[in-house]
Design an enzyme around this catalytic site. Sequence first.
Site, short mmCIF file in Angstrom:
data_model
loop_
_atom_site.label_atom_id
_atom_site.label_comp_id
_atom_site.label_asym_id
_atom_site.label_seq_id
_atom_site.Cartn_x
_atom_site.Cartn_y
_atom_site.Cartn_z
N ASP A 46 0.58 -1.24 0.04
CA ASP A 46 0.00 0.05 -0.06
C ASP A 46 0.89 1.34 0.03
OD1 ASP A 46 1.15 0.06 2.55
OD2 ASP A 46 -0.58 -0.53 3.43
N HIS A 89 5.54 5.32 13.27
CA HIS A 89 6.09 6.13 12.04
C HIS A 89 5.00 6.63 11.20
CE1 HIS A 89 5.09 3.37 8.85
NE2 HIS A 89 5.35 2.30 9.60
N GLU A 134 -2.23 5.28 2.60
CA GLU A 134 -2.15 3.91 2.08
C GLU A 134 -3.57 3.51 1.71
OE1 GLU A 134 -0.61 5.26 4.84
OE2 GLU A 134 1.46 4.86 4.56
N ARG A 194 2.34 8.51 8.91
CA ARG A 194 2.12 9.77 8.38
C ARG A 194 0.96 10.61 9.17
NH1 ARG A 194 3.93 12.79 3.62
NH2 ARG A 194 5.28 10.82 3.19
C1 UD1 Z 1 6.64 4.98 3.70
C2 UD1 Z 1 5.27 4.51 3.34
C3 UD1 Z 1 4.53 3.96 4.34
C4 UD1 Z 1 5.13 2.67 4.97
C5 UD1 Z 1 6.51 3.09 5.49
C6 UD1 Z 1 7.33 1.93 6.10
C7 UD1 Z 1 4.26 6.12 1.67
C8 UD1 Z 1 3.71 7.35 1.33
N1 UD1 Z 1 4.69 5.85 2.93
O1 UD1 Z 1 6.40 6.02 4.81
O2 UD1 Z 1 3.23 3.53 3.81
O3 UD1 Z 1 4.44 2.17 5.86
O4 UD1 Z 1 7.03 3.85 4.31
O5 UD1 Z 1 8.19 2.20 6.67
O6 UD1 Z 1 4.32 5.24 0.62
N2 UD1 Z 1 14.26 8.10 5.37
C9 UD1 Z 1 15.39 8.10 5.00
N3 UD1 Z 1 16.25 6.47 4.96
C10 UD1 Z 1 15.39 5.46 4.65
C11 UD1 Z 1 14.09 5.64 4.61
C12 UD1 Z 1 13.55 7.03 4.77
O7 UD1 Z 1 16.54 8.72 5.81
O8 UD1 Z 1 15.96 4.74 4.15
C13 UD1 Z 1 13.68 9.17 5.50
C14 UD1 Z 1 13.96 10.26 4.29
O9 UD1 Z 1 14.26 11.43 4.79
C15 UD1 Z 1 12.30 10.39 3.62
C16 UD1 Z 1 11.39 10.15 4.84
O10 UD1 Z 1 12.32 9.16 5.70
O11 UD1 Z 1 12.20 11.58 3.00
C17 UD1 Z 1 10.06 9.67 4.53
O12 UD1 Z 1 10.11 8.09 3.74
P1 UD1 Z 1 8.62 8.04 2.73
O13 UD1 Z 1 9.07 6.83 2.22
O14 UD1 Z 1 8.28 9.29 2.19
O15 UD1 Z 1 7.54 7.80 4.18
P2 UD1 Z 1 7.54 6.91 5.07
O16 UD1 Z 1 7.14 7.53 6.23
O17 UD1 Z 1 9.00 6.06 5.50
N1 UDP Z 2 11.08 -3.86 11.03
C1 UDP Z 2 12.51 -4.29 11.10
N2 UDP Z 2 13.24 -3.40 11.88
C2 UDP Z 2 12.80 -2.42 12.58
C3 UDP Z 2 11.37 -2.27 12.68
C4 UDP Z 2 10.59 -2.99 11.85
O1 UDP Z 2 13.11 -4.93 10.28
O2 UDP Z 2 13.57 -1.82 13.40
C5 UDP Z 2 10.23 -4.79 10.35
C6 UDP Z 2 9.00 -5.55 10.75
O3 UDP Z 2 9.42 -6.98 11.32
C7 UDP Z 2 8.04 -5.50 9.71
C8 UDP Z 2 8.28 -4.29 9.06
O4 UDP Z 2 9.65 -3.88 9.08
O5 UDP Z 2 8.38 -6.79 9.12
C9 UDP Z 2 7.14 -3.32 9.21
O6 UDP Z 2 7.81 -2.29 8.42
P1 UDP Z 2 7.26 -0.72 8.71
O7 UDP Z 2 6.57 -0.42 10.13
O8 UDP Z 2 8.20 0.38 8.31
O9 UDP Z 2 5.98 -0.41 7.69
P2 UDP Z 2 4.29 -0.91 7.89
O10 UDP Z 2 4.17 -2.47 8.11
O11 UDP Z 2 3.74 -0.21 9.01
O12 UDP Z 2 3.86 -0.60 6.34
#
Ligand code: UD1
Ligand code: UDP
Length: 384
Positions: free
Chosen positions: A101, A213, A137, A215
């Site tokens: 999603d 985390h 999502e 949004r």
């Molecule tokens: C995204 C997804 C969310 C998912 C989550 C899993 C969207 C809109 N959101 O949210 O559905 O649950 O990932 O974790 O698709 N960043 C880093 N390094 C990384 C990853 C992220 O620095 O490896 C920071 C960056 O500043 C980036 C910010 O996190 O701009 C947000 O990342 P983004 O993928 O836009 O949103 P998430 O909150 O991670």
């Molecule tokens: N996870 C991980 N390390 C962490 C936190 C989460 O490997 O420090 C794993 C967790 O077991 C799960 C996935 O990341 O499989 C969940 O990711 P996240 O919470 O970022 O996204 P969401 O499931 O909410 O989309």
Amino acid sequence: MSDLTPYRVVCVVGTRPEAIKMAPVVLALREDPRFEPFLLATGQHAQMLYQALEPFGLVPDVDLRIMKEKQSLDYVTASVLEKVGEVLDRWTPRAILVHGDTTTTMAATLAGFYRHLPVGHVEAGLRSRDMDKPFPEEMNRVVTDRLSSLWFAPTEGSRDNLLGEGVREDRIWVTGNTVIDALLWTRSRVEIPGEPALGPVLGNVPFLLVTAHRRESWGAPLESIARSVKELLDRHGDLHAVVPMHRNPEVREILRRHLGSEERAILCDPLDYPDFVWAMSRARLILSDSGGVQEEASALRKPVLILREVTERPEALTSGSGILVGTSEERILQTAGGLLQDSAAYETLQQRCGTPFGDGKASERIAEALGTFLTQSGIKGCRG
Ligand code: UD1
Ligand code: UDP
């Protein structure tokens, strides 16, 4: 199979959960001579994506590296759409698989749709029925399912959601959730408890495992979650909190401000998946707004307080270990406090836990269904 050349299938991943949940699918496709799978990373996440793929021995065939700090939804959507489209034109796959999603999921699906490619949606049919929760999502799921051609639903409930929206019954497969495949795969390869990074730090102390985390939780809700954790530590003298922080600076700033000086709060970078699995197994309670963690916790029979107002995973509530507590301090303290103090209530909850999200064979079922679909559709392999 109508010809002997394999079907080129592009598996798209952008973020941590997509990597963990798509990894077993890629491994299953690699095992099957009918397929030539390619792993396409959009790079919506950077470090967190590689960290998630690494335990499975996977490296993307191409990484579009789109991530930047404070990326907007517009930016991610447009970049994924354009760049994934270019790769699809170059690689000419016979199908693409997307997961879940995220914005990567939705935009990659659109790129596939524009090219008349069959799109298989892994983890199809989840619905909260509130477009604002989780945001964006829920919209991503609805749009992805509307444009897909093959739907891999993790549960009967998600299948029913799809049928209710008019999806063809013969294109839905109830497979289980691939996160259970990932979890069991990891547990079978990593000794638990083994030598996890936090093992020596924690010894045998009871701890909360906290992740947040989303949004829609940025700002006041996350402040409330962080204050609740601090209060729980104040009230329970031996309790620790392990808080692997998402790399998003919006999230980190709040967690650090509230918990940074707490002696018994361990604020750390995201844990490697095997270490996180270890931490889930060892935690006294999990507090999380994550989707994947709700599924994993039930498979591990571990109570999880779901830090959201609604969940698209009702199975976690009815036959799993989840309790929907939202983000209000009062509700979190009341529920967590109750479970920490009342061991009978804790044990009852644990005994109630089922495994509604799958049996670890979802990826095999997906590979089988995809192969059968491509063959029956008369689609030729790639080099024929
Ligand atoms: C995204 C997804 C969310 C998912 C989550 C899993 C969207 C809109 N959101 O949210 O559905 O649950 O990932 O974790 O698709 N960043 C880093 N390094 C990384 C990853 C992220 O620095 O490896 C920071 C960056 O500043 C980036 C910010 O996190 O701009 C947000 O990342 P983004 O993928 O836009 O949103 P998430 O909150 O991670
Ligand atoms: N996870 C991980 N390390 C962490 C936190 C989460 O490997 O420090 C794993 C967790 O077991 C799960 C996935 O990341 O499989 C969940 O990711 P996240 O919470 O970022 O996204 P969401 O499931 O909410 O989309």
